[in-house]
Design an enzyme around this catalytic site. Structure first.
Site, PDB file in Angstrom:
ATOM      1  N   SER A   1      40.154  74.723  47.750  1.00  0.00           N
ATOM      2  CA  SER A   1      38.756  75.143  47.604  1.00  0.00           C
ATOM      3  C   SER A   1      38.599  75.802  46.244  1.00  0.00           C
ATOM      4  CB  SER A   1      38.390  76.154  48.698  1.00  0.00           C
ATOM      5  OG  SER A   1      37.249  76.878  48.287  1.00  0.00           O
TER       6      SER A   1
ATOM      7  N   HIS B   1      37.942  70.576  47.226  1.00  0.00           N
ATOM      8  CA  HIS B   1      36.968  71.035  48.213  1.00  0.00           C
ATOM      9  C   HIS B   1      35.956  71.913  47.473  1.00  0.00           C
ATOM     10  CE1 HIS B   1      35.641  72.234  52.279  1.00  0.00           C
ATOM     11  NE2 HIS B   1      35.484  73.443  51.767  1.00  0.00           N
TER      12      HIS B   1
ATOM     13  N   ASP C   1      32.638  74.116  47.671  1.00  0.00           N
ATOM     14  CA  ASP C   1      31.798  74.854  48.624  1.00  0.00           C
ATOM     15  C   ASP C   1      30.411  75.083  48.039  1.00  0.00           C
ATOM     16  OD1 ASP C   1      33.552  75.438  50.917  1.00  0.00           O
ATOM     17  OD2 ASP C   1      34.772  76.490  49.424  1.00  0.00           O
TER      18      ASP C   1
ATOM     19  N   MET D   1      26.818  76.670  48.745  1.00  0.00           N
ATOM     20  CA  MET D   1      26.140  77.654  49.613  1.00  0.00           C
ATOM     21  C   MET D   1      24.765  77.955  49.030  1.00  0.00           C
ATOM     22  SD  MET D   1      29.197  80.363  50.319  1.00  0.00           S
ATOM     23  CE  MET D   1      30.916  79.870  50.500  1.00  0.00           C
TER      24      MET D   1
ATOM     25  N   HIS E   1      31.408  70.573  50.718  1.00  0.00           N
ATOM     26  CA  HIS E   1      31.144  71.274  51.977  1.00  0.00           C
ATOM     27  C   HIS E   1      29.779  71.939  51.845  1.00  0.00           C
ATOM     28  CE1 HIS E   1      32.484  74.794  54.812  1.00  0.00           C
ATOM     29  NE2 HIS E   1      31.509  74.059  55.332  1.00  0.00           N
TER      30      HIS E   1
ATOM     31  N   MET F   1      27.113  74.019  52.835  1.00  0.00           N
ATOM     32  CA  MET F   1      26.657  75.143  53.677  1.00  0.00           C
ATOM     33  C   MET F   1      25.212  75.452  53.295  1.00  0.00           C
ATOM     34  SD  MET F   1      30.211  77.265  53.573  1.00  0.00           S
ATOM     35  CE  MET F   1      30.797  76.434  52.115  1.00  0.00           C
TER      36      MET F   1
ATOM     37  N   MET G   1      35.720  74.637  61.118  1.00  0.00           N
ATOM     38  CA  MET G   1      35.816  75.892  60.352  1.00  0.00           C
ATOM     39  C   MET G   1      36.714  76.878  61.094  1.00  0.00           C
ATOM     40  SD  MET G   1      34.188  75.682  57.536  1.00  0.00           S
ATOM     41  CE  MET G   1      34.265  77.390  57.003  1.00  0.00           C
TER      42      MET G   1
ATOM     43  N   PHE H   1      32.191  82.890  52.826  1.00  0.00           N
ATOM     44  CA  PHE H   1      33.034  83.599  51.862  1.00  0.00           C
ATOM     45  C   PHE H   1      34.465  83.076  51.917  1.00  0.00           C
ATOM     46  CE2 PHE H   1      29.564  86.306  53.126  1.00  0.00           C
ATOM     47  CZ  PHE H   1      29.079  86.767  51.903  1.00  0.00           C
TER      48      PHE H   1
ATOM     49  N   GLY I   1      38.632  83.840  51.246  1.00  0.00           N
ATOM     50  CA  GLY I   1      39.533  84.977  51.435  1.00  0.00           C
ATOM     51  C   GLY I   1      39.452  85.665  52.793  1.00  0.00           C
TER      52      GLY I   1
ATOM     53  N   ASP J   1      39.382  74.687  57.529  1.00  0.00           N
ATOM     54  CA  ASP J   1      38.920  75.396  56.331  1.00  0.00           C
ATOM     55  C   ASP J   1      38.709  76.872  56.637  1.00  0.00           C
ATOM     56  OD1 ASP J   1      37.716  76.163  53.976  1.00  0.00           O
ATOM     57  OD2 ASP J   1      35.829  75.100  54.347  1.00  0.00           O
TER      58      ASP J   1
ATOM     59  N   GLY K   1      41.991  77.820  49.560  1.00  0.00           N
ATOM     60  CA  GLY K   1      41.469  78.361  48.305  1.00  0.00           C
ATOM     61  C   GLY K   1      42.381  79.418  47.744  1.00  0.00           C
ATOM     62  N   THR K   2      42.330  80.603  48.359  1.00  0.00           N
ATOM     63  CA  THR K   2      43.126  81.735  47.896  1.00  0.00           C
ATOM     64  C   THR K   2      44.614  81.384  47.850  1.00  0.00           C
ATOM     65  OG1 THR K   2      41.493  83.060  49.089  1.00  0.00           O
ATOM     66  CG2 THR K   2      43.461  84.210  48.310  1.00  0.00           C
TER      67      THR K   2
END
Ligand code: 5SP
Ligand code: FE2
Length: 240
Positions: free
Chosen positions: A10, A36, A38, A40, A76, A78, A158, A164, A166, A192, A214-215
């Site tokens: 991500s 990926h 994101d 939003m 993705h 959102m 999900m 968010f 993390g 995810d 991601g993180t």
């Protein structure tokens, strides 16, 4: 076709000041498969990220391979009105448009249903994904995957509340992954939120094959090692 292990970092956890090189390096140098992305809108989730113009910029430095194994832009979405952004994201280089089931069924546009959205996404030449939040049961997607309707190419389960990066992985979502895998042995099932070396075993054992991290990837000292270990765990479980 049997599902393959797909690692999709991500980009939300990347250095946005160097977004293009971050995206290109994570695939070319660190061995990831997809990106990926994101999206939003501040309505469906209480956060905003990027829109189509930024996706266009990163597309300039990341090519998708002809067999769709590398460089797929997994967007993705959102967003509260998933039907609104189809053409913009297609033009920007989106390959897989993954909308939220919850947004599609509460859309302000009565003509938009999940199955209609899937048709519209396919008509534009993109693959279609359907995402479900932690509290949405897996069986809402069964009618989309069964019967004669145009089917989604991927289901995203999900493992955190969307909004968010993390956050902590929610293991309570694993029975949904297991139920989907049992019913649909060939389906691409993406997970995810909070995926990393400490949680991949649970997700892979439940049957997930598309791993968003991601993180865990962008925050690692050796992102390539993390990608390799995530892939190894998924491949081991897929071959059982
Ligand atoms: O969609 C989302 C959050 O809404 C995710 O894609 C996260 O951005 C994943 O980040 P990590 O939990 O892996 O840091
Ligand atoms: Fe995501």
């Amino acid at each position: 076709m049997a599902p393959k292990a797909i690692i999709a970092p991500s980009i939300l956890a990347s250095d946005f000041g160097n977004l293009s090189s971050e995206c290109s390096n994570v695939i070319k140098e660190h061995g990831a498969d997809w990106l990926h992305i994101d999206i939003m809108d501040g309505h469906f989730v209480p956060n905003i990220t990027i829109g189509a113009p930024v996706v266009t910029c990163i597309r300039g430095s990341v090519e998708r391979s002809a067999d769709w194994s590398k460089g797929v832009f997994d967007c993705h979405m959102m967003v509260a009105e998933p039907q609104k952004w189809l053409e913009d994201f297609k033009k920007a280089g989106c390959d897989l448009y993954c909308f939220h089931y919850e947004a599609a069924v509460t859309s302000k546009d009565p003509a938009v249903s999940p199955s209609q959205l899937i048709k519209n996404i396919h008509a534009l030449g993109m693959k279609a994904g359907v995402a479900i939040k932690p509290d949405t049961p897996a069986d809402v997607v069964y009618p989309l995957l069964d019967g004669d309707v145009e089917k989604p190419d991927m289901v995203l389960v999900m493992t955190v509340e969307p909004g968010f990066g993390g956050q902590k992985f929610q293991a309570r979502c694993m029975p949904k992954v297991a139920a989907l895998r049992e019913r649909y042995p060939e389906l691409d099932i993406e997970v995810d939120g909070g995926l990393g070396l400490g949680t991949i075993d649970q997700a892979a054992e439940a049957g997930a094959n598309v791993i968003v991290a991601g993180t865990a990837v962008f925050g690692a000292e050796s992102p390539g090692e993390v990608v390799k270990m995530l892939r190894g765990t998924v491949e081991k479980c897929l071959s059982k």
